[in-house]
Design a protein around this motif. Structure first.
Motif, mmCIF file in Angstrom:
data_model
loop_
_atom_site.group_PDB
_atom_site.id
_atom_site.type_symbol
_atom_site.label_atom_id
_atom_site.label_comp_id
_atom_site.label_asym_id
_atom_site.label_seq_id
_atom_site.Cartn_x
_atom_site.Cartn_y
_atom_site.Cartn_z
ATOM 1 N N UNK A 87 0.864 -1.416 0.027
ATOM 2 C CA UNK A 87 0.078 -0.142 0.103
ATOM 3 C C UNK A 87 0.891 1.476 0.033
ATOM 4 N N UNK A 88 1.916 1.174 -0.606
ATOM 5 C CA UNK A 88 3.040 2.305 -0.755
ATOM 6 C C UNK A 88 3.511 2.699 0.626
ATOM 7 N N UNK A 89 3.551 1.742 1.353
ATOM 8 C CA UNK A 89 4.526 1.698 2.716
ATOM 9 C C UNK A 89 5.541 0.929 2.856
ATOM 10 N N UNK A 90 6.715 1.503 3.389
ATOM 11 C CA UNK A 90 7.700 1.030 3.402
ATOM 12 C C UNK A 90 7.902 0.541 4.908
ATOM 13 N N UNK A 91 8.543 -0.795 5.032
ATOM 14 C CA UNK A 91 8.658 -1.389 6.435
ATOM 15 C C UNK A 91 10.221 -1.431 6.725
ATOM 16 N N UNK A 92 10.733 -0.787 7.784
ATOM 17 C CA UNK A 92 11.913 -0.832 8.006
ATOM 18 C C UNK A 92 12.204 -1.456 9.304
ATOM 19 N N UNK A 93 13.423 -1.816 9.905
ATOM 20 C CA UNK A 93 13.459 -2.204 11.386
ATOM 21 C C UNK A 93 13.770 -0.993 12.164
ATOM 22 N N UNK A 94 13.283 -0.891 13.417
ATOM 23 C CA UNK A 94 13.333 -0.157 14.453
ATOM 24 C C UNK A 94 14.728 -0.104 15.147
ATOM 25 N N UNK A 95 15.182 0.922 14.950
ATOM 26 C CA UNK A 95 16.842 0.845 15.835
ATOM 27 C C UNK A 95 16.592 1.330 17.039
ATOM 28 N N UNK A 96 16.873 0.429 18.140
ATOM 29 C CA UNK A 96 16.536 0.650 19.424
ATOM 30 C C UNK A 96 17.590 1.649 20.027
#
Length: 253
Positions: free
Chosen positions: A40-49
């Protein structure tokens, strides 16, 4: 799986994803990972703690040890990304540039809000919060090592009129911090000789670039312009003009 970050895709996102995937492939740990899109035109990145110093800077973010660690993080990033070759037709976010031939894809926006700190041992063996990762690569684009160093020092030395600096940075010795950062980064001598000249050129060009974005893109760009970013850039340029000889002497002595 750990926490994730979901953000709207931009025209530059595929190019940025290629950079982040390269960094993962060569073992650079100080950047988010691309996990995909949701269709849906949304990127998914890892969250850097970690800790990100938004707003007024905490004391740990302005120490000499932090400046040294940040310079070394930027150098590791540059060394890791230097082997990346953008695909033909890659799209990048527009921003100020210099006239030098690009050497690599730089981050181009290493502000305090784009650096994640984590606990680690510093050179003296003390456990402290130190720069661990760079985030928000939306402004990444082909450039030079020197340009990325200049944009970083703009915020972290900082190269700015004292009236516009964070309170904890207001009375620091900017020339000494320039030299400390460049020593830790291992910046080439010829680049040190050009650093302040390039900073002045960048001020002129980023002023024009941000005014254009405010007028054509609106949104956050227009809000920053209305809040006085143009005046802050002009004051920084004037402060650099007034102090350039002293800063240069400290930088190259």
């Amino acid at each position: 799986m750990g926490a994730t970050v979901h953000r709207s895709m931009k025209p530059c996102s595929p190019s940025v994803h290629a950079v982040l995937r390269h960094l993962e492939a060569v073992g650079f740990e100080g950047a988010p990972r691309v996990l995909g899109t949701d269709g849906r035109d949304t990127e998914i990145l890892s969250f850097v703690e970690g800790h990100v110093p938004f707003g007024s800077l905490p004391a740990y973010a302005v120490t000499d040890a932090t400046l040294i660690a940040l310079a070394r993080l930027l150098r590791r990033f540059h060394d890791a990304v230097a082997s990346f070759t953008p695909s033909p037709g890659s799209i990048w976010e527009e921003g100020s540039v210099l006239d030098d031939e690009p050497e690599l894809v730089g981050h181009c926006d290493v502000t305090p809000g784009n650096v994640v700190f984590r606990e680690d041992f510093d050179e003296s063996g003390q456990l402290r919060l130190v720069p661990y990762a760079l985030i928000d690569f939306d402004m990444a684009r082909p450039t030079t090592r020197l340009f990325d160093v200049v944009t970083t020092l703009r915020h972290w030395a900082p190269i700015a009129d004292p009236v516009d600096r964070d309170p904890l940075l207001r009375d620091l010795d900017v020339g000494a911090r320039l030299r400390l950062f460049c020593d830790a980064y291992g910046l080439a001598w010829q680049d040190r000789l050009r650093l302040l000249e390039k900073a002045r050129t960048r001020f002129d060009r980023v002023y024009v670039a941000m005014r254009y974005k405010a007028e054509t893109s609106g949104g956050g760009w227009a809000r920053m312009w209305e809040e006085g970013v143009g005046q802050r850039i002009r004051r920084a340029a004037a402060w650099l003009d007034a102090n350039q000889d002293t800063l240069h002497d400290q930088l190259v002595r």
